[in-house]
Design a protein around this motif. Structure first.
Motif, PDB file in Angstrom:
ATOM      1  N   ILE A 199       0.820  -1.205   0.000  1.00  0.00           N
ATOM      2  CA  ILE A 199       0.000   0.000   0.000  1.00  0.00           C
ATOM      3  C   ILE A 199       0.856   1.258   0.000  1.00  0.00           C
ATOM      4  O   ILE A 199       0.680   2.141  -0.856  1.00  0.00           O
ATOM      5  N   LEU A 200       1.773   1.384   0.956  1.00  0.00           N
ATOM      6  CA  LEU A 200       2.582   2.604   1.036  1.00  0.00           C
ATOM      7  C   LEU A 200       3.455   2.821  -0.204  1.00  0.00           C
ATOM      8  O   LEU A 200       3.549   3.956  -0.689  1.00  0.00           O
ATOM      9  N   PRO A 201       4.101   1.793  -0.762  1.00  0.00           N
ATOM     10  CA  PRO A 201       4.833   2.042  -2.011  1.00  0.00           C
ATOM     11  C   PRO A 201       3.939   2.496  -3.160  1.00  0.00           C
ATOM     12  O   PRO A 201       4.355   3.313  -3.991  1.00  0.00           O
ATOM     13  N   LEU A 202       2.692   2.016  -3.207  1.00  0.00           N
ATOM     14  CA  LEU A 202       1.806   2.393  -4.298  1.00  0.00           C
ATOM     15  C   LEU A 202       1.306   3.828  -4.159  1.00  0.00           C
ATOM     16  O   LEU A 202       1.047   4.501  -5.167  1.00  0.00           O
ATOM     17  N   VAL A 203       1.141   4.304  -2.925  1.00  0.00           N
ATOM     18  CA  VAL A 203       0.638   5.679  -2.715  1.00  0.00           C
ATOM     19  C   VAL A 203       1.762   6.623  -2.298  1.00  0.00           C
ATOM     20  O   VAL A 203       1.497   7.743  -1.852  1.00  0.00           O
ATOM     21  N   TYR A 204       2.994   6.192  -2.459  1.00  0.00           N
ATOM     22  CA  TYR A 204       4.152   7.002  -2.041  1.00  0.00           C
ATOM     23  C   TYR A 204       4.156   8.365  -2.727  1.00  0.00           C
ATOM     24  O   TYR A 204       4.293   9.412  -2.076  1.00  0.00           O
ATOM     25  N   GLN A 205       3.995   8.381  -4.025  1.00  0.00           N
ATOM     26  CA  GLN A 205       4.028   9.649  -4.760  1.00  0.00           C
ATOM     27  C   GLN A 205       2.813  10.516  -4.442  1.00  0.00           C
ATOM     28  O   GLN A 205       2.917  11.744  -4.418  1.00  0.00           O
ATOM     29  N   THR A 206       1.675   9.902  -4.201  1.00  0.00           N
ATOM     30  CA  THR A 206       0.498  10.665  -3.810  1.00  0.00           C
ATOM     31  C   THR A 206       0.735  11.376  -2.488  1.00  0.00           C
ATOM     32  O   THR A 206       0.351  12.547  -2.313  1.00  0.00           O
ATOM     33  N   ILE A 207       1.361  10.706  -1.540  1.00  0.00           N
ATOM     34  CA  ILE A 207       1.675  11.320  -0.249  1.00  0.00           C
ATOM     35  C   ILE A 207       2.647  12.477  -0.434  1.00  0.00           C
ATOM     36  O   ILE A 207       2.506  13.539   0.198  1.00  0.00           O
ATOM     37  N   LEU A 208       3.635  12.300  -1.320  1.00  0.00           N
ATOM     38  CA  LEU A 208       4.585  13.384  -1.570  1.00  0.00           C
ATOM     39  C   LEU A 208       3.906  14.601  -2.179  1.00  0.00           C
ATOM     40  O   LEU A 208       4.239  15.748  -1.841  1.00  0.00           O
ATOM     41  N   VAL A 209       2.952  14.386  -3.073  1.00  0.00           N
ATOM     42  CA  VAL A 209       2.211  15.503  -3.655  1.00  0.00           C
ATOM     43  C   VAL A 209       1.445  16.250  -2.574  1.00  0.00           C
ATOM     44  O   VAL A 209       1.436  17.492  -2.533  1.00  0.00           O
ATOM     45  N   ALA A 210       0.805  15.517  -1.669  1.00  0.00           N
ATOM     46  CA  ALA A 210       0.073  16.152  -0.573  1.00  0.00           C
ATOM     47  C   ALA A 210       1.006  16.958   0.321  1.00  0.00           C
ATOM     48  O   ALA A 210       0.696  18.096   0.709  1.00  0.00           O
ATOM     49  N   LEU A 211       2.167  16.409   0.643  1.00  0.00           N
ATOM     50  CA  LEU A 211       3.127  17.123   1.477  1.00  0.00           C
ATOM     51  C   LEU A 211       3.700  18.340   0.763  1.00  0.00           C
ATOM     52  O   LEU A 211       3.970  19.373   1.387  1.00  0.00           O
ATOM     53  N   LEU A 212       3.893  18.231  -0.546  1.00  0.00           N
ATOM     54  CA  LEU A 212       4.385  19.371  -1.317  1.00  0.00           C
ATOM     55  C   LEU A 212       3.397  20.527  -1.266  1.00  0.00           C
ATOM     56  O   LEU A 212       3.781  21.683  -1.042  1.00  0.00           O
TER      57      LEU A 212
END
Length: 312
Positions: A227-240
């Motif tokens: 799960i976390l590897p699949l949504v890793y980039q989504t989390i980075l976008v939110a943090l950005l």
């Protein structure tokens, strides 16, 4: 009598050549049409973004204040004033504490709540709708609400804190003012992290999760390895998005503490507001704004690098 040669084998297809040339001609004409249609909006965007940026650089090298009739060139005095100021470095330090604490809490709560909503069997849409309500509240209203709820005389939250033995004016105490501001920001913007991460969860392919269940993986194993590897980039976008926005955080601070007590909540954004509109030193404020812009660009590049690294 010899057979007629196959023209499709002996020479290139004339129709194909004509079709390709027509396609290129149409593509060039379409590109030109799109360019001329976009040109007016591009000019308007250039006027409202590039010109102010150039003027900001110009103002950062000028004595620019309401008390001065004509702005005068002062070399790099504004920049020296900024970098020699202890308030400047202290403001960046408090901004760092505020940003790291707020983003950490928002990330943990946002990802946790997104997972909880994702695995809910029923009522997901209703909970998402209710959870998004803080996003529709203006930061100024959030500050007013927090000031009311934490008032030591009639505030509901202050009453609960008094039951726990905490009898203090939350916004008037150096040790409690910043945590209160951080928690108010977390309350308002955690739903944004939740919604973005939830969108990433809903776009995950089901096959890896089904294969993991067949192999007997528990929830923590699926969370860590799938799960976390699949949504890793989504989390980075939110943090950005949140990290760039958090540098400009001034509304709630203005309503609640105005940078106090003893500058304990004076972030770089509020310091810029104070220099520009309280002291009316627009030259120094321009230099401050450019430093914030440089840090924002650096943060953006860092997050893009992390996302690219994730892809590789």
């Amino acid at each position: 009598m010899s057979a007629n040669p196959n023209i499709f084998d002996s020479k290139p297809d004339v129709y194909t050549k004509t079709s390709a040339a027509a396609t290129r001609k149409f593509g060039n004409r379409r590109n030109k049409t799109e360019f001329w249609m976009l040109l007016p909006s591009m000019i308007i965007l250039a006027i409202i973004s590039i010109f102010p940026f150039i003027y900001l650089i110009y103002a950062s090298f000028m004595d620019y204040a309401l008390s001065i009739d004509e702005p005068a060139f002062n070399n790099i005095q504004n920049w020296l004033r900024v970098f020699k100021s202890e308030t400047f470095w202290g403001s960046w330090g408090r901004t760092g504490i505020f940003a790291m604490s707020g983003l950490a809490l928002e990330l943990l709560l946002g990802v946790g709540l997104a997972l909880l909503i994702y695995y809910l069997p029923k009522g997901r849409n209703l909970i998402v709708t209710l959870w998004m309500l803080p996003l529709f509240v203006a930061p100024v209203v959030t500050g007013l609400l927090g000031r009311f709820m934490l008032n030591s005389t009639y505030g509901l939250y202050a009453w609960f804190l008094q039951l726990l033995g905490i009898n203090t004016e939350i916004f008037g105490n150096v040790s409690t003012a910043m945590p209160a501001i951080i928690l108010m920001d977390v309350w308002e913007w955690t739903p944004l992290i939740t919604i973005i991460v939830l969108a990433g969860l809903q776009s995950m392919p089901e096959e890896p999760l089904e294969a993991a269940e067949v192999d007997g993986a528990d929830f923590l194993q699926k969370l860590r390895y799938i799960i976390l590897p699949l949504v890793y980039q989504t989390i980075l976008v939110a943090l950005l998005i949140r990290s760039m926005d958090i540098l400009r955080f001034v509304d709630t601070i203005k309503i609640t503490t105005e940078g106090g007590p003893a500058d304990s909540t004076k972030t770089i954004g509020y310091y810029l507001l104070e220099v520009a509109f309280r002291f009316q030193d627009f030259g120094t404020a321009a230099a401050l704004g450019l430093t914030m812009l440089f840090v924002t660009i650096w943060l953006g590049k860092a997050f893009v690098k992390l996302m690219t690294k994730g892809e590789s």
